[in-house]
Write a protein that holds these residues in place. Structure first.
Motif, PDB file in Angstrom:
ATOM      1  N   LEU A 248       1.315  -1.277  -0.086  1.00  0.00           N
ATOM      2  CA  LEU A 248      -0.081   0.683   0.271  1.00  0.00           C
ATOM      3  C   LEU A 248       0.939   1.314   0.093  1.00  0.00           C
ATOM      4  CD1 LEU A 248      -2.412  -0.905   2.692  1.00  0.00           C
ATOM      5  CD2 LEU A 248      -2.755  -0.691   0.218  1.00  0.00           C
ATOM      6  N   PHE A 249       1.839   1.164   0.848  1.00  0.00           N
ATOM      7  CA  PHE A 249       2.978   1.985   0.946  1.00  0.00           C
ATOM      8  C   PHE A 249       4.450   1.804   0.648  1.00  0.00           C
ATOM      9  CE2 PHE A 249      -0.917   2.825   3.981  1.00  0.00           C
ATOM     10  CZ  PHE A 249      -0.988   3.861   3.548  1.00  0.00           C
ATOM     11  N   PRO A 250       4.720   1.959  -0.934  1.00  0.00           N
ATOM     12  CA  PRO A 250       5.645   1.259  -1.190  1.00  0.00           C
ATOM     13  C   PRO A 250       6.911   2.130  -0.894  1.00  0.00           C
ATOM     14  CG  PRO A 250       4.755   1.816  -2.980  1.00  0.00           C
ATOM     15  CD  PRO A 250       4.089   2.048  -2.508  1.00  0.00           C
ATOM     16  N   HIS A 251       6.597   3.227  -0.330  1.00  0.00           N
ATOM     17  CA  HIS A 251       7.807   3.566   0.380  1.00  0.00           C
ATOM     18  C   HIS A 251       8.377   3.902   1.414  1.00  0.00           C
ATOM     19  CE1 HIS A 251       4.432   6.099   1.361  1.00  0.00           C
ATOM     20  NE2 HIS A 251       5.116   6.892   2.317  1.00  0.00           N
ATOM     21  N   ALA A 252       7.015   3.167   2.522  1.00  0.00           N
ATOM     22  CA  ALA A 252       6.896   2.815   3.785  1.00  0.00           C
ATOM     23  C   ALA A 252       8.153   1.803   3.840  1.00  0.00           C
ATOM     24  CB  ALA A 252       6.524   1.792   4.461  1.00  0.00           C
ATOM     25  N   ASN A 253       8.957   0.714   3.041  1.00  0.00           N
ATOM     26  CA  ASN A 253      10.087  -0.362   2.938  1.00  0.00           C
ATOM     27  C   ASN A 253      11.486  -0.705   1.679  1.00  0.00           C
ATOM     28  OD1 ASN A 253      11.826  -2.359   4.093  1.00  0.00           O
ATOM     29  ND2 ASN A 253      10.618  -3.070   4.612  1.00  0.00           N
ATOM     30  N   SER A 254      11.646   0.883   1.218  1.00  0.00           N
ATOM     31  CA  SER A 254      12.021   1.028  -0.169  1.00  0.00           C
ATOM     32  C   SER A 254      13.019  -0.541  -0.525  1.00  0.00           C
ATOM     33  CB  SER A 254      12.713   1.547  -0.093  1.00  0.00           C
ATOM     34  OG  SER A 254      13.602   2.062   0.280  1.00  0.00           O
ATOM     35  N   ALA A 255      13.390  -1.456   0.690  1.00  0.00           N
ATOM     36  CA  ALA A 255      14.669  -1.913   0.164  1.00  0.00           C
ATOM     37  C   ALA A 255      13.600  -3.386  -0.302  1.00  0.00           C
ATOM     38  CB  ALA A 255      15.193  -2.403   1.698  1.00  0.00           C
ATOM     39  N   GLU A 256      12.661  -3.502  -0.028  1.00  0.00           N
ATOM     40  CA  GLU A 256      11.079  -4.468  -0.535  1.00  0.00           C
ATOM     41  C   GLU A 256      10.732  -3.808  -1.880  1.00  0.00           C
ATOM     42  OE1 GLU A 256       9.272  -6.546   2.694  1.00  0.00           O
ATOM     43  OE2 GLU A 256      10.638  -6.195   3.543  1.00  0.00           O
ATOM     44  N   LEU A 257      11.280  -2.819  -2.321  1.00  0.00           N
ATOM     45  CA  LEU A 257      10.116  -2.504  -3.008  1.00  0.00           C
ATOM     46  C   LEU A 257      10.222  -3.392  -4.420  1.00  0.00           C
ATOM     47  CD1 LEU A 257       8.121  -0.154  -4.486  1.00  0.00           C
ATOM     48  CD2 LEU A 257       9.805   0.893  -4.921  1.00  0.00           C
ATOM     49  N   PHE A 258      11.586  -3.887  -4.489  1.00  0.00           N
ATOM     50  CA  PHE A 258      11.994  -4.533  -6.530  1.00  0.00           C
ATOM     51  C   PHE A 258      11.079  -6.160  -6.734  1.00  0.00           C
ATOM     52  CE2 PHE A 258      15.313  -1.574  -5.706  1.00  0.00           C
ATOM     53  CZ  PHE A 258      15.046  -0.596  -7.231  1.00  0.00           C
ATOM     54  N   ILE A 259      11.455  -6.478  -5.096  1.00  0.00           N
ATOM     55  CA  ILE A 259      10.472  -7.810  -4.418  1.00  0.00           C
ATOM     56  C   ILE A 259       9.029  -7.422  -4.811  1.00  0.00           C
ATOM     57  CG2 ILE A 259       9.759  -9.675  -2.919  1.00  0.00           C
ATOM     58  CD1 ILE A 259      13.100  -8.868  -1.481  1.00  0.00           C
ATOM     59  N   TRP A 260       8.504  -6.481  -3.692  1.00  0.00           N
ATOM     60  CA  TRP A 260       6.775  -6.060  -4.378  1.00  0.00           C
ATOM     61  C   TRP A 260       6.702  -6.265  -5.827  1.00  0.00           C
ATOM     62  CZ3 TRP A 260       2.810  -6.892  -2.604  1.00  0.00           C
ATOM     63  CH2 TRP A 260       1.271  -6.165  -3.228  1.00  0.00           C
ATOM     64  N   LEU A 261       7.712  -5.157  -6.636  1.00  0.00           N
ATOM     65  CA  LEU A 261       7.107  -4.558  -7.958  1.00  0.00           C
ATOM     66  C   LEU A 261       7.254  -6.507  -9.163  1.00  0.00           C
ATOM     67  CD1 LEU A 261       8.570  -1.464  -8.347  1.00  0.00           C
ATOM     68  CD2 LEU A 261       6.138  -1.793  -8.244  1.00  0.00           C
TER      69      LEU A 261
END
Length: 96
Positions: free
Chosen positions: A27-40
């Motif tokens: 919901l808030f990708p900026h909250a944990n940017s280290a996991e953003l690539f995994i989430w995407l």
């Protein structure tokens, strides 16, 4: 906020608070940017399979909250057991 809790609850509070950074990534990708690539990557695969990213984000959040709640309870039980085992009754009786 945790500084106002009695000492006996701090381990479970810390465990739950630190664990909360993971399920909000959808919901808030900026909250944990280290996991953003995994989430995407997961969200792209979920979209290709016919799902909606908003549905995935909500399922991820709800599952994460349930797991965090379970972790908090388990950590609290383990902490209480270890406090008793080590004879740290002053922590267990401290109700500030």
């Amino acid at each position: 906020v945790g500084r106002f809790l009695p000492e006996k609850y701090k381990p479970a509070y810390y465990d739950s608070t630190v664990s909360f950074l993971h399920p909000v990534t959808g919901l808030f990708p900026h909250a944990n940017s280290a996991e953003l690539f995994i989430w995407l990557g997961v969200a792209q695969g979920f979209s290709k399979a016919g799902g909606e990213q908003s549905q995935l984000a909500l399922m991820f959040l709800l599952t994460g909250l349930i797991v965090i709640l379970m972790r908090g309870f388990i950590t609290e039980k383990i902490s209480m057991h270890l406090f008793k085992k080590e004879g740290l009754t002053h922590i267990l009786n401290d109700d500030k």
